[in-house]
Design an enzyme around this catalytic site. Structure first.
Site, short mmCIF file in Angstrom:
data_model
loop_
_atom_site.label_atom_id
_atom_site.label_comp_id
_atom_site.label_asym_id
_atom_site.label_seq_id
_atom_site.Cartn_x
_atom_site.Cartn_y
_atom_site.Cartn_z
N ARG A 3 0.85 -1.19 0.00
CA ARG A 3 0.00 0.00 0.00
C ARG A 3 0.88 1.25 0.00
NH1 ARG A 3 -2.95 -3.16 -1.49
NH2 ARG A 3 -4.86 -4.00 -0.54
N GLU A 4 0.54 2.20 -0.84
CA GLU A 4 1.22 3.49 -0.82
C GLU A 4 0.32 4.52 -0.16
OE1 GLU A 4 4.16 3.13 -4.69
OE2 GLU A 4 2.33 4.33 -4.87
N ARG A 45 -7.72 26.89 -3.31
CA ARG A 45 -7.14 25.55 -3.16
C ARG A 45 -6.80 25.04 -4.56
NH1 ARG A 45 -5.16 24.96 1.85
NH2 ARG A 45 -6.74 25.31 3.47
N ALA A 57 -7.76 26.85 9.85
CA ALA A 57 -7.15 25.54 10.08
C ALA A 57 -5.69 25.58 9.66
CB ALA A 57 -7.90 24.45 9.31
N LEU A 106 -1.66 23.04 9.72
CA LEU A 106 -0.90 21.83 9.99
C LEU A 106 -0.36 21.81 11.42
CD1 LEU A 106 1.24 21.74 6.72
CD2 LEU A 106 -0.78 20.35 7.22
N GLU A 114 -3.67 29.21 14.70
CA GLU A 114 -4.30 29.34 13.38
C GLU A 114 -5.45 30.33 13.41
OE1 GLU A 114 -3.22 28.25 10.63
OE2 GLU A 114 -1.64 26.91 11.38
N GLU A 127 -5.16 33.41 10.83
CA GLU A 127 -6.06 33.44 9.67
C GLU A 127 -7.29 34.31 9.87
OE1 GLU A 127 -7.07 29.59 8.22
OE2 GLU A 127 -5.00 29.06 7.74
N PRO A 131 -8.69 8.09 4.82
CA PRO A 131 -8.01 6.93 5.39
C PRO A 131 -7.64 5.84 4.40
CG PRO A 131 -10.34 6.89 5.96
CD PRO A 131 -10.07 8.21 5.33
N GLY A 132 -8.15 5.90 3.18
CA GLY A 132 -7.74 4.93 2.18
C GLY A 132 -6.39 5.23 1.57
N GLU A 153 -3.58 11.22 7.58
CA GLU A 153 -3.88 12.53 8.16
C GLU A 153 -5.04 12.45 9.14
OE1 GLU A 153 -5.07 17.13 6.98
OE2 GLU A 153 -4.83 15.63 5.39
N GLU A 171 -2.85 32.76 1.41
CA GLU A 171 -3.52 33.43 2.52
C GLU A 171 -3.55 34.95 2.36
OE1 GLU A 171 -1.73 32.19 6.14
OE2 GLU A 171 -2.51 30.14 6.02
#
Length: 237
Positions: free
Chosen positions: A70-71, A97, A109, A111, A126, A130, A148-149, A153, A178
């Site tokens: 799996r990658e 985006r 939001a 990281l 954040e 922001e 999740p596939g 994250e 931003e």
């Protein structure tokens, strides 16, 4: 076999599964599957990793069978903030985006890219950067995996109340995408209707608005503390 006969125990939870506090099934952490990992590409924010995972004999066969390759994207995780004012309006910010070629209305939001920073402090950072806002109180509203596939994250969304502006002299200078960010206040009910109409598509906004509406209908009685356990994120287990 009927659907009812395929499960055992209360609330229809299979005997091999775990029930949560509500009686419904609960997601379970698995760290026992043997694997080898190779970093295929080191990216600016996340890495592409190739895992070879042995499923046989793990968790009583619950993982499946055989050996699979799996990658996945190895991601630092992220936090977001649903800021709700005294008039039950939520703060939205608009950001370009590039992967989806859209200007999206989102919740503040970012990281988890500061080593050792607690999630709630990352969320507060954040919100200030922001939205030029501070909050007097934070609660955990929702946790989830974004994809999740293909990625690990983990995302934690906080509800922020008791809001006040960041002083002009202390405000963050926004750059890159931003730099074009604008914000607006939207009544929670209007945001809910926009989500259901398909007008708002940011995943944290969609999940957060529906969770906040549900929490509001329950009198905010089931919110979790700002430092609630977060086993879904490998750095906070």
């Amino acid at each position: 076999m009927s659907a009812a006969g395929a499960v055992s125990g209360g609330a229809g939870v299979p005997a091999s599964a775990t029930a949560g506090a509500s009686g419904a099934p609960r997601d379970e952490l698995v760290t026992a599957a043997p694997r080898t990992s190779e970093v295929v590409h080191r990216g600016y924010v996340w890495d592409l990793v190739r895992d070879v995972v042995t499923l046989d004999g793990v968790e009583g066969g619950a993982l499946g069978s055989g050996t699979v390759t799996r990658e996945l994207l190895r991601h630092p995780g992220a936090v977001g903030v649903l800021a709700l004012d005294d008039d039950e309006r939520i703060l939205l910010v608009r950001q370009y985006r590039h992967p989806v070629e859209h200007l999206l209305w989102e919740l503040p939001a970012g990281l988890l890219d500061v080593a050792g920073e607690p999630p709630h402090l990352a969320a507060a950072r954040e919100l200030a950067e922001e939205a030029d806002l501070r909050a007097g109180s934070y609660y955990v509203l929702l946790d989830w995996f974004l994809s999740p596939g293909g990625s690990d994250e983990a995302f934690r969304l906080f509800l922020a109340r008791d809001l006040s502006p960041v002083p002009e002299s202390e405000r963050h200078r926004r750059t890159d995408e931003e730099a074009g960010m604008v914000s607006t206040w939207v009544p929670l009910e209007a945001a809910r209707d926009a989500v259901l109409a398909g007008d708002l598509n940011s995943p944290s906004l969609v999940a957060g608005v529906l969770a906040a509406w549900t929490a509001r209908e329950r009198g905010w009685s089931e919110l979790r503390a700002l430092d609630a356990p977060w086993p879904q994120h490998r750095a906070y287990r």
